[in-house]
Write a protein that holds these residues in place. Structure first.
Motif, PDB file in Angstrom:
ATOM      1  N   ASN A 209      31.141  51.646  10.900  1.00 46.53           N
ATOM      2  CA  ASN A 209      32.082  50.668  11.456  1.00 46.53           C
ATOM      3  C   ASN A 209      31.525  49.259  11.247  1.00 46.53           C
ATOM      4  O   ASN A 209      30.850  48.700  12.125  1.00 46.53           O
ATOM      5  CB  ASN A 209      32.313  50.944  12.947  1.00 46.53           C
ATOM      6  N   VAL A 210      31.819  48.699  10.093  1.00 45.98           N
ATOM      7  CA  VAL A 210      31.238  47.412   9.719  1.00 45.98           C
ATOM      8  C   VAL A 210      32.189  46.279  10.083  1.00 45.98           C
ATOM      9  O   VAL A 210      33.383  46.328   9.761  1.00 45.98           O
ATOM     10  CB  VAL A 210      30.943  47.361   8.204  1.00 45.98           C
ATOM     11  N   ILE A 211      31.658  45.266  10.738  1.00 46.12           N
ATOM     12  CA  ILE A 211      32.416  44.046  11.008  1.00 46.12           C
ATOM     13  C   ILE A 211      32.262  43.141   9.785  1.00 46.12           C
ATOM     14  O   ILE A 211      31.140  42.829   9.377  1.00 46.12           O
ATOM     15  CB  ILE A 211      31.892  43.319  12.264  1.00 46.12           C
ATOM     16  N   TYR A 212      33.387  42.716   9.212  1.00 46.63           N
ATOM     17  CA  TYR A 212      33.313  41.897   8.002  1.00 46.63           C
ATOM     18  C   TYR A 212      34.507  40.953   7.939  1.00 46.63           C
ATOM     19  O   TYR A 212      35.461  41.064   8.715  1.00 46.63           O
ATOM     20  CB  TYR A 212      33.286  42.782   6.748  1.00 46.63           C
ATOM     21  N   VAL A 213      34.441  39.993   7.027  1.00 45.38           N
ATOM     22  CA  VAL A 213      35.558  39.091   6.746  1.00 45.38           C
ATOM     23  C   VAL A 213      35.800  39.091   5.245  1.00 45.38           C
ATOM     24  O   VAL A 213      34.986  39.619   4.472  1.00 45.38           O
ATOM     25  CB  VAL A 213      35.265  37.643   7.227  1.00 45.38           C
ATOM     26  N   THR A 214      36.905  38.507   4.814  1.00 47.15           N
ATOM     27  CA  THR A 214      37.189  38.405   3.386  1.00 47.15           C
ATOM     28  C   THR A 214      36.892  36.985   2.905  1.00 47.15           C
ATOM     29  O   THR A 214      36.690  36.073   3.707  1.00 47.15           O
ATOM     30  CB  THR A 214      38.658  38.744   3.087  1.00 47.15           C
ATOM     31  N   THR A 215      36.903  36.809   1.617  1.00 50.01           N
ATOM     32  CA  THR A 215      36.576  35.496   1.045  1.00 50.01           C
ATOM     33  C   THR A 215      37.564  34.425   1.468  1.00 50.01           C
ATOM     34  O   THR A 215      37.229  33.237   1.473  1.00 50.01           O
ATOM     35  CB  THR A 215      36.559  35.576  -0.491  1.00 50.01           C
ATOM     36  N   GLU A 216      38.793  34.814   1.844  1.00 48.23           N
ATOM     37  CA  GLU A 216      39.804  33.828   2.239  1.00 48.23           C
ATOM     38  C   GLU A 216      39.785  33.505   3.730  1.00 48.23           C
ATOM     39  O   GLU A 216      40.551  32.650   4.196  1.00 48.23           O
ATOM     40  CB  GLU A 216      41.214  34.320   1.865  1.00 48.23           C
ATOM     41  N   THR A 217      38.931  34.156   4.504  1.00 44.54           N
ATOM     42  CA  THR A 217      38.884  33.912   5.945  1.00 44.54           C
ATOM     43  C   THR A 217      38.408  32.489   6.221  1.00 44.54           C
ATOM     44  O   THR A 217      37.398  32.044   5.678  1.00 44.54           O
ATOM     45  CB  THR A 217      37.933  34.908   6.631  1.00 44.54           C
ATOM     46  N   ASP A 218      39.134  31.764   7.083  1.00 42.30           N
ATOM     47  CA  ASP A 218      38.773  30.392   7.411  1.00 42.30           C
ATOM     48  C   ASP A 218      37.423  30.344   8.117  1.00 42.30           C
ATOM     49  O   ASP A 218      37.062  31.260   8.867  1.00 42.30           O
ATOM     50  CB  ASP A 218      39.845  29.778   8.309  1.00 42.30           C
ATOM     51  N   GLN A 219      36.686  29.254   7.892  1.00 38.46           N
ATOM     52  CA  GLN A 219      35.338  29.142   8.443  1.00 38.46           C
ATOM     53  C   GLN A 219      35.322  29.177   9.971  1.00 38.46           C
ATOM     54  O   GLN A 219      34.368  29.691  10.575  1.00 38.46           O
ATOM     55  CB  GLN A 219      34.659  27.874   7.938  1.00 38.46           C
ATOM     56  N   GLU A 220      36.362  28.675  10.624  1.00 38.44           N
ATOM     57  CA  GLU A 220      36.416  28.748  12.082  1.00 38.44           C
ATOM     58  C   GLU A 220      36.515  30.197  12.545  1.00 38.44           C
ATOM     59  O   GLU A 220      35.900  30.588  13.539  1.00 38.44           O
ATOM     60  CB  GLU A 220      37.598  27.940  12.615  1.00 38.44           C
ATOM     61  N   GLU A 221      37.295  30.992  11.810  1.00 42.60           N
ATOM     62  CA  GLU A 221      37.417  32.404  12.150  1.00 42.60           C
ATOM     63  C   GLU A 221      36.096  33.126  11.918  1.00 42.60           C
ATOM     64  O   GLU A 221      35.709  34.013  12.695  1.00 42.60           O
ATOM     65  CB  GLU A 221      38.532  33.042  11.314  1.00 42.60           C
ATOM     66  N   VAL A 222      35.391  32.746  10.852  1.00 42.04           N
ATOM     67  CA  VAL A 222      34.071  33.320  10.585  1.00 42.04           C
ATOM     68  C   VAL A 222      33.139  33.064  11.764  1.00 42.04           C
ATOM     69  O   VAL A 222      32.441  33.968  12.240  1.00 42.04           O
ATOM     70  CB  VAL A 222      33.463  32.725   9.292  1.00 42.04           C
ATOM     71  N   ALA A 223      33.140  31.831  12.249  1.00 43.66           N
ATOM     72  CA  ALA A 223      32.282  31.474  13.386  1.00 43.66           C
ATOM     73  C   ALA A 223      32.670  32.270  14.630  1.00 43.66           C
ATOM     74  O   ALA A 223      31.799  32.733  15.386  1.00 43.66           O
ATOM     75  CB  ALA A 223      32.371  29.976  13.652  1.00 43.66           C
ATOM     76  N   ARG A 224      33.980  32.443  14.854  1.00 44.28           N
ATOM     77  CA  ARG A 224      34.440  33.195  16.032  1.00 44.28           C
ATOM     78  C   ARG A 224      33.977  34.647  15.959  1.00 44.28           C
ATOM     79  O   ARG A 224      33.533  35.222  16.960  1.00 44.28           O
ATOM     80  CB  ARG A 224      35.961  33.148  16.125  1.00 44.28           C
ATOM     81  N   VAL A 225      34.115  35.251  14.782  1.00 40.04           N
ATOM     82  CA  VAL A 225      33.734  36.661  14.620  1.00 40.04           C
ATOM     83  C   VAL A 225      32.236  36.830  14.892  1.00 40.04           C
ATOM     84  O   VAL A 225      31.817  37.748  15.619  1.00 40.04           O
ATOM     85  CB  VAL A 225      34.076  37.156  13.202  1.00 40.04           C
ATOM     86  N   MET A 226      31.424  35.939  14.345  1.00 34.08           N
ATOM     87  CA  MET A 226      29.975  36.056  14.545  1.00 34.08           C
ATOM     88  C   MET A 226      29.610  35.841  16.009  1.00 34.08           C
ATOM     89  O   MET A 226      28.706  36.499  16.533  1.00 34.08           O
ATOM     90  CB  MET A 226      29.239  35.073  13.646  1.00 34.08           C
ATOM     91  N   ALA A 227      30.315  34.929  16.676  1.00 37.68           N
ATOM     92  CA  ALA A 227      30.052  34.691  18.099  1.00 37.68           C
ATOM     93  C   ALA A 227      30.519  35.872  18.947  1.00 37.68           C
ATOM     94  O   ALA A 227      29.809  36.320  19.860  1.00 37.68           O
ATOM     95  CB  ALA A 227      30.737  33.406  18.557  1.00 37.68           C
TER      96      ALA A 227
END
Length: 454
Positions: A209-227
């Protein structure tokens, strides 16, 4: 003592630069963390900055270059000796190298092509691939330097592989498991690997069960996911679920700082998200602030029109004019408070667009309580001033203004988010201007009705 020692080292470095003692500059540079040099970077003259980047350890110089603004990166890569530029390029991580070359390309495309020709074919291919992505998306943040293994490998085989692959990876604390087509199918930590039996297969100990994002994911969403998931590293896949890179926590911290700066500037009606005050001249600061202020002053001109329209009311009861500043100031402050809370709640996903009825109900209640509290206080003040006749007008008008300003400050950011705009565009000065206009209309209309003036 440690802080004093750092200050002494920096003072010694400054004196060495002034004397032109390159050998001492190099020696002192090895004792100072690059961040400490960056904190005082603007205190060094342009000539001394050039010397530092030319003669410091290449790795240290690369760390400094990677933290500078794009314009400064381009300037130094254009002016530093070619041999030094090559050394710095070799030390930069692919994502930082891509950003630096993009900065140079914006200033001097020909030089950018020349610098790219100095890179080895593999690095050049990585740079060209990373350059395809928007800098504000996960693809623009990621680095391709990660460690990937196959599910069929044994723990012992992976440990042997790591000894060879680790020096070139951004981080080895997490290993990503791929299938034969390069698709991401699992993840395991270095700790999981070390404590496992050497003969076990990776498929037996990995987390599918890997948490991941795609190359098109906005940087704010990336930060939210990591937080949200307390991650220090986040894998990035393409549209076919193939692993193409990772985003590390240091890049996300930069994103959070960038986004916070942008929101703070917008809340203050400063139209320059990337403005750095210490490096901006008078013209740039004027340009960043004047545009919004011009819009706001035209909006504010409605107040004079409103006052002219209610001139008969003011003439009939001059005491009304005494309380205009306190009413308008209170309304503006109330709206600013509610807009700040809602903008932040939207940014942290504490609320979403579907919560607007709940927000409306809650802020109506809050506004009512605030209105009752503040109108009671202003009523006491008006009575003490001896203007009993206008006390009901001032108190009722302030109550209504607080309720309206509170609702406006809360709902306008949600409306902007619904339109696909940044809620921070509802800046404090704009809310204050809206409150001023609506406040005058409310105040003078109440006076006209209750006093029968005009």
């Amino acid at each position: 003592m440690r802080a004093q020692a750092r200050e002494n080292l920096l003072e010694s470095l400054t004196r060495a630069l002034q004397k032109g003692d390159v050998a001492l500059v190099q020696t002192l540079g090895e004792q100072i963390h690059p961040q400490e040099i960056l904190e005082h970077w603007d205190d060094f003259s342009g000539e001394h900055q050039f010397v530092l980047l030319t003669y410091l350890d290449p790795g240290l110089a690369a760390q400094i270059i990677s933290e500078l603004d794009p314009e400064e990166q381009a300037e130094f890569l254009e002016t530093l000796p070619p041999w030094r530029v090559r050394q710095i390029l070799e030390e930069l991580d692919p994502d930082d190298l891509t950003d630096a070359l993009q900065a140079v390309e914006d200033e001097d495309p020909q030089l950018a092509q020349t610098i790219k020709s100095w890179l080895d074919p593999e690095t050049r291919a990585e740079i060209e691939e990373l350059s395809k992505y928007d800098e504000d998306d996960a693809g623009g943040l990621m680095t391709p330097e990660y460690v990937a293994v196959r599910a069929g490998m044994t723990v012992d085989e992976v440990l042997q592989f790591l000894r060879r692959a680790a020096p070139d990876a951004e981080t080895v604390y997490y290993l990503y498991v791929l299938d034969d087509d390069g698709r991401l199918v699992g993840v395991l930590s270095l700790r999981d690997l070390i404590v496992a039996d050497p003969s076990m297969r990776i498929a037996e100990i990995m987390n599918p069960n890997v948490i991941y994002v795609t190359t098109e994911t906005d940087q704010e969403e990336v930060a939210r996911v990591m937080a949200d998931y307390d991650l220090t590293v986040l894998p990035v896949t393409d549209s076919n679920s193939r692993l193409v890179g990772i985003v590390t926590i240091d890049d996300v911290i930069d994103v959070l700082e960038e986004e916070a700066t942008e929101d703070i500037h917008r809340l203050g009606a400063v139209d320059a998200p990337e403005l750095v005050y210490s490096r901006s001249n008078v013209w740039e600061l004027w340009s960043a602030r004047a545009r919004w202020l011009v819009i706001l002053i035209f909006t504010g001109m409605f107040t004079s029109t409103i006052l002219a329209g209610f001139s008969s009311v003011l003439e009939a009861t001059t005491a009304l004019a005494f309380y205009i500043p306190v009413l308008l100031g209170t309304g503006g402050n109330t709206g600013n408070q509610s807009s700040t809370l809602i903008v932040r709640a939207l940014a942290t996903r504490d609320i979403d667009l579907g919560d607007w009825p709940r927000v409306l109900t809650k802020e109506l209640g809050v506004g009512t309580l605030l209105g009752l509290t503040l109108s009671a206080l202003i009523a006491i003040k008006v009575v003490l001033d001896g203007f009993l006749g206008v006390t009901p007008v001032v108190a009722l008008a302030l109550f209504l203004l607080v309720v309206v300003a509170n609702l406006a400050g809360a709902l306008l950011p949600i409306a902007l988010e619904k339109l696909g705009l940044d809620p921070a565009l509802i800046s404090n000065p704009l809310i204050a201007t809206i409150s001023d206009v609506s406040g005058l209309v409310i105040y003078l209309s109440v006076a006209q009705i209750l006093l029968g003036a005009g």
